[in-house]
Design an enzyme around this catalytic site. Structure first.
Site, short mmCIF file in Angstrom:
data_model
loop_
_atom_site.label_atom_id
_atom_site.label_comp_id
_atom_site.label_asym_id
_atom_site.label_seq_id
_atom_site.Cartn_x
_atom_site.Cartn_y
_atom_site.Cartn_z
N TYR A 70 0.84 -1.21 0.00
CA TYR A 70 0.00 0.00 0.00
C TYR A 70 0.87 1.25 0.00
O TYR A 70 1.63 1.50 0.95
CB TYR A 70 -0.95 0.01 1.21
CG TYR A 70 -1.85 -1.22 1.30
CD1 TYR A 70 -2.10 -2.01 0.18
CD2 TYR A 70 -2.43 -1.61 2.50
CE1 TYR A 70 -2.91 -3.14 0.26
CE2 TYR A 70 -3.25 -2.73 2.58
CZ TYR A 70 -3.48 -3.49 1.45
OH TYR A 70 -4.26 -4.61 1.54
N HIS A 88 0.60 -11.88 1.13
CA HIS A 88 -0.50 -11.11 0.52
C HIS A 88 -1.32 -11.95 -0.46
O HIS A 88 -2.54 -11.83 -0.52
CB HIS A 88 0.07 -9.86 -0.16
CG HIS A 88 -0.86 -8.70 -0.19
ND1 HIS A 88 -0.46 -7.41 -0.09
CD2 HIS A 88 -2.20 -8.65 -0.34
CE1 HIS A 88 -1.51 -6.61 -0.17
NE2 HIS A 88 -2.57 -7.33 -0.32
P1 NAP Z 1 -13.77 -0.87 2.04
O1 NAP Z 1 -13.21 -0.75 3.38
O2 NAP Z 1 -14.84 -1.85 1.78
O3 NAP Z 1 -14.26 0.55 1.51
C1 NAP Z 1 -13.49 1.72 1.67
C2 NAP Z 1 -14.26 2.89 1.09
O4 NAP Z 1 -15.53 3.00 1.74
C3 NAP Z 1 -13.56 4.21 1.26
O5 NAP Z 1 -13.83 4.98 0.10
C4 NAP Z 1 -14.25 4.85 2.47
O6 NAP Z 1 -14.28 6.26 2.39
C5 NAP Z 1 -15.64 4.29 2.33
N1 NAP Z 1 -16.31 4.12 3.62
C6 NAP Z 1 -15.81 3.65 4.78
N2 NAP Z 1 -16.74 3.62 5.75
C7 NAP Z 1 -17.88 4.11 5.19
C8 NAP Z 1 -19.19 4.35 5.68
N3 NAP Z 1 -19.52 4.08 6.95
N4 NAP Z 1 -20.11 4.87 4.80
C9 NAP Z 1 -19.80 5.12 3.52
N5 NAP Z 1 -18.57 4.92 3.01
C10 NAP Z 1 -17.63 4.42 3.83
O7 NAP Z 1 -12.64 -1.22 0.97
P2 NAP Z 1 -11.09 -1.59 0.98
O8 NAP Z 1 -10.26 -0.43 1.38
O9 NAP Z 1 -10.86 -2.25 -0.32
O10 NAP Z 1 -10.95 -2.76 2.06
C11 NAP Z 1 -10.67 -2.53 3.41
C12 NAP Z 1 -9.22 -2.90 3.73
O11 NAP Z 1 -8.98 -4.28 3.45
C13 NAP Z 1 -8.17 -2.19 2.87
O12 NAP Z 1 -8.01 -0.85 3.22
C14 NAP Z 1 -6.97 -3.08 3.12
O13 NAP Z 1 -6.40 -2.80 4.38
C15 NAP Z 1 -7.62 -4.46 3.08
N6 NAP Z 1 -7.56 -5.09 1.74
C16 NAP Z 1 -6.86 -6.25 1.60
C17 NAP Z 1 -6.75 -6.85 0.36
C18 NAP Z 1 -5.94 -8.12 0.23
O14 NAP Z 1 -5.65 -8.53 -0.91
N7 NAP Z 1 -5.56 -8.76 1.32
C19 NAP Z 1 -7.40 -6.32 -0.76
C20 NAP Z 1 -8.17 -5.16 -0.58
C21 NAP Z 1 -8.25 -4.56 0.66
P3 NAP Z 1 -13.29 7.24 3.22
O15 NAP Z 1 -11.92 6.61 3.21
O16 NAP Z 1 -13.39 8.52 2.48
O17 NAP Z 1 -13.83 7.38 4.62
#
Ligand code: NAP
Length: 278
Positions: free
Chosen positions: A52, A110
């Site tokens: 990241y 990962h």
């Molecule tokens: P997510 O957490 O499902 O969604 C993040 C998005 O949703 C951001 O744009 C955030 O906006 C918004 N958001 C957060 N809370 C909200 C709410 N209560 N209401 C409306 N919108 C909201 O997506 P993600 O970042 O893909 O997944 C979460 C974490 O999982 C990642 O950050 C990472 O650490 C991990 N991940 C791991 C892998 C892997 O391959 N292992 C892949 C993808 C992700 P704001 O930021 O503007 O608040």
């Protein structure tokens, strides 16, 4: 908040993600403050990765936990191309420096790459013996990958894509992990962003349940993931309104009628599907 046993530690089922953090200097202080606000609310598990922001997100985490390392449970991940015996150890050292800590609580592969898993797990065991990591696990592993993984070591978790729109793991991987008491860490619980997130959060079936609870669709989507046994959710949020909403979602109790309505709107899998990935 509900907790789960992860390795030797008990962790809250709601954590914080950091994907897309550490990419722009102008956003850095907002990101640091967001993680600190999460910590203030007891959302102490922070998920990051060397990938990241090419290390930038780990630096943001390092700044956020400065002076409060003991409160946090830090999860980081090694790139598959760095996951050789020597490479994983060197990558871990770099992550530790960026995180400004001497130990990562949980270190994940990962996704599976070309280095043999046995070699990666040897590196993880060596890091554990040296006190550089407390536990290790994997990410984006399907059932076959997990069965293979158990022949080489004892992964503490498997971090996979899981949300109301992507329920494939319920058919095989999730029950398998539950039987073995291996917690599943659900990434993208809100479908990340963009069109897929809009489709999820604007779904009339989800909106109806949200309206009945007087909360947002995102909160119900998150509460649904948190309702699942043996599952940790790690939404990423920088907006303080989102952070507070997510913390509140951990206290929402879904009734059997709510769960049935969500099953109608987002049907559970009836057959095996390839693992969803992002
Ligand atoms: P997510 O957490 O499902 O969604 C993040 C998005 O949703 C951001 O744009 C955030 O906006 C918004 N958001 C957060 N809370 C909200 C709410 N209560 N209401 C409306 N919108 C909201 O997506 P993600 O970042 O893909 O997944 C979460 C974490 O999982 C990642 O950050 C990472 O650490 C991990 N991940 C791991 C892998 C892997 O391959 N292992 C892949 C993808 C992700 P704001 O930021 O503007 O608040």
């Amino acid at each position: 908040m509900k907790t789960l046993q992860m390795g030797e530690r008990e962790v809250p089922v709601l954590g914080q993600g950091t994907w897309n953090m550490g990419e722009q200097a102008s956003r850095r202080q907002h990101e640091v403050r967001a993680l600190q606000l999460g910590l203030d609310q007891g959302v102490t598990l922070i998920d990051t990765a060397e990938m990241y922001g090419e290390g930038g997100a780990e630096e943001v985490v390092g700044e956020a936990i400065s002076g409060r390392r003991d409160e946090a449970f830090i999860v980081s991940k090694v790139y598959p191309h760095n996951a050789s015996f020597e490479g994983a150890q060197q990558a871990c050292e770099r992550s530790l420096r960026r995180l400004k800590t001497d130990c990562i609580d949980l270190y994940l592969l990962h996704w599976q790459g070309h280095h043999p898993l046995a070699e990666t797990f040897d590196a993880f065991e060596t890091l554990k013996q040296a006190g550089k990591i407390k536990a290790y696990g994997v990410s984006n592993f399907d059932l076959e990958n997990m069965e293979e993984a158990l022949t080489y070591g004892a992964p503490a978790t498997n971090q996979v894509l899981y949300n109301l729109s992507k329920r494939g793991i319920e058919f095989d991987l999730l029950p398998w992990a539950r039987e073995r008491q291996i917690p599943v860490m659900a990434y993208s619980p809100l479908e990340t962003s963009g069109r897929e997130q809009a489709v999820l959060l604007n779904h009339p079936g989800l909106k109806a349940v949200a309206d009945a609870h007087n909360v947002t669709p995102a909160q119900i989507a998150l509460a649904w993931v948190l309702h699942q046994d043996g599952v940790i959710a790690i939404p990423k949020a920088v907006d303080p309104v989102h952070l507070r909403a997510n913390r509140a979602a951990a206290d929402i109790v879904l009734s059997s009628d709510d769960l049935a309505a969500l099953d109608r709107a987002f049907p559970p899998p009836r057959r095996r599907r390839p693992l969803d990935m992002r």
